[in-house]
Design an enzyme around this catalytic site. Structure first.
Site: not given
Ligand code: F6P
Length: 327
Positions: A14, A129, A175, A133, A106-108, A189, A75, A131, A217
């Protein structure tokens, strides 16, 4: 070990804002150090197809401020297979590329590890990324920009939520990781934040909404990460709340890919620039198969295997802060 003379750089997985700043830094540092630098287009797919072009310092003019990736990304399923990687190896050999800089997630990096094991090509990873992560770094390129995009969107949603006394359920990317939801949730918030790392349970969500309502609220925002632990998607969560609290008018907003676009923040530009320079320094110093990261504002290296291992930790203090401040 042969001396590195030609480096290939690619972006994969991504896209993330700041990837262009990293490409620029890799290309310019290579030129600065008298190394030839080749752009590999469309990630690993472009390696297989031979979409490779020599770049110079001027090829990366005016891209530091641009979102997306000028090298394009993909990908690539073919690269998961040995035959795909063999094709890719043959192509980079045609260009006499000695080493690779992989900007991705991580995939890369998993692809890079396989490739190095099979063909002994030195690789360096740069974490890109939204994320956040990846282990071995406090921040990945694109995360800060994505957070700012989400907070800006939440601010806008809040305007309309207040005007109608509505409850908004907002889905953000992630994800497997709740970093965006948790941090942008606190920054925006949000009343409740659902993430993949913690099972909050839908009952608790109702309890908390009831308490909020009781305390006066009239509108609320619930942030939900794509992969949240309830196992329900945002529309199912919305129906659940509506069925149990019919007094609330519920709306769903899925922010989607706007989170990946836009001009990178200054933080991401500086991070990407530092990581790009450090990646080339590291390769030329003879250290390979590592990822460049940042910790305590210092550039650090960690083995690629470590970077992709397991999940990154959620900062529990953020959960506590969110609980206290959303009363
Ligand atoms: O890994 C980054 C990310 O943006 C994730 O948060 C998301 O789930 C995913 O890519 C979406 O991927 P794609 O653009 O291939 O649908």
């Amino acid at each position: 070990m042969t001396k590195i003379k030609k480096i290939g750089v690619l972006t994969s997985g991504g896209d993330a804002p700041g990837m262009n700043a990293a490409v620029r830094a890799v290309v310019r540092t290579s030129v600065y150090k008298n190394i030839e630098c080749f752009g590999i287009y469309k990630g690993y797919q472009g390696m297989i197809e031979g979409l490779i072009k020599k770049l110079n310092a001027r090829s990366v003019n005016n891209i530091i401020n641009k979102g997306g990736t000028v090298l394009k990304t993909a990908r690539c399923v073919e690269f998961y297979k040995k035959e795909g990687r063999e094709k890719a190896y043959n192509k980079i050999k045609e260009f006499e590329i000695d080493a690779l800089v992989i900007i991705g997630g991580d995939g890369s990096f998993t692809g890079a590890i396989h490739f190095n094991k099979e063909y002994n090509i030195p690789v360096i990873g740069i974490p890109g990324t939204i994320d956040n992560d990846i282990s071995g770094t406090s921040f990945t390129i694109g995360y800060d920009t994505a957070l700012n995009t989400v907070v800006e969107s939440i601010d806008k949603i809040r305007d309309t939520a207040i005007s109608h006394n509505r409850l908004f359920i907002v889905e953000v990317m992630g994800r497997d990781a709740g970093h965006i939801a948790l941090n942008a949730g606190i920054g925006g918030g949000a009343e409740e934040i659902l993430i993949p790392e913690e099972d909050m349970g839908l009952e608790r969500l109702l309890d908390s909404l009831k308490k909020s309502q009781k305390s006066g609220k009239s509108s609320s925002i619930i942030m939900v990460a794509e992969g949240d632990k309830t196992g329900k998607n945002v529309f199912e969560i919305a129906s659940y709340v509506e069925n149990n609290m019919p007094e609330y008018e519920v709306r769903v907003s899925v922010l989607g890919h706007i989170q990946r676009g836009g001009s990178p923040s200054c933080f991401d530009r500086v991070l990407a620039s530092r990581m790009g320079v450090h990646a080339i320094d590291t390769l030329l110093n003879g250290t390979y198969n590592v990822m460049v990261g940042i910790k305590d504002d210092m550039m650090v290296l960690s083995p690629l295997e470590e970077a992709i291992k397991g999940q990154t930790e959620i900062n529990k203090d953020l959960i506590r802060v969110s609980e206290i401040l959303s009363i």
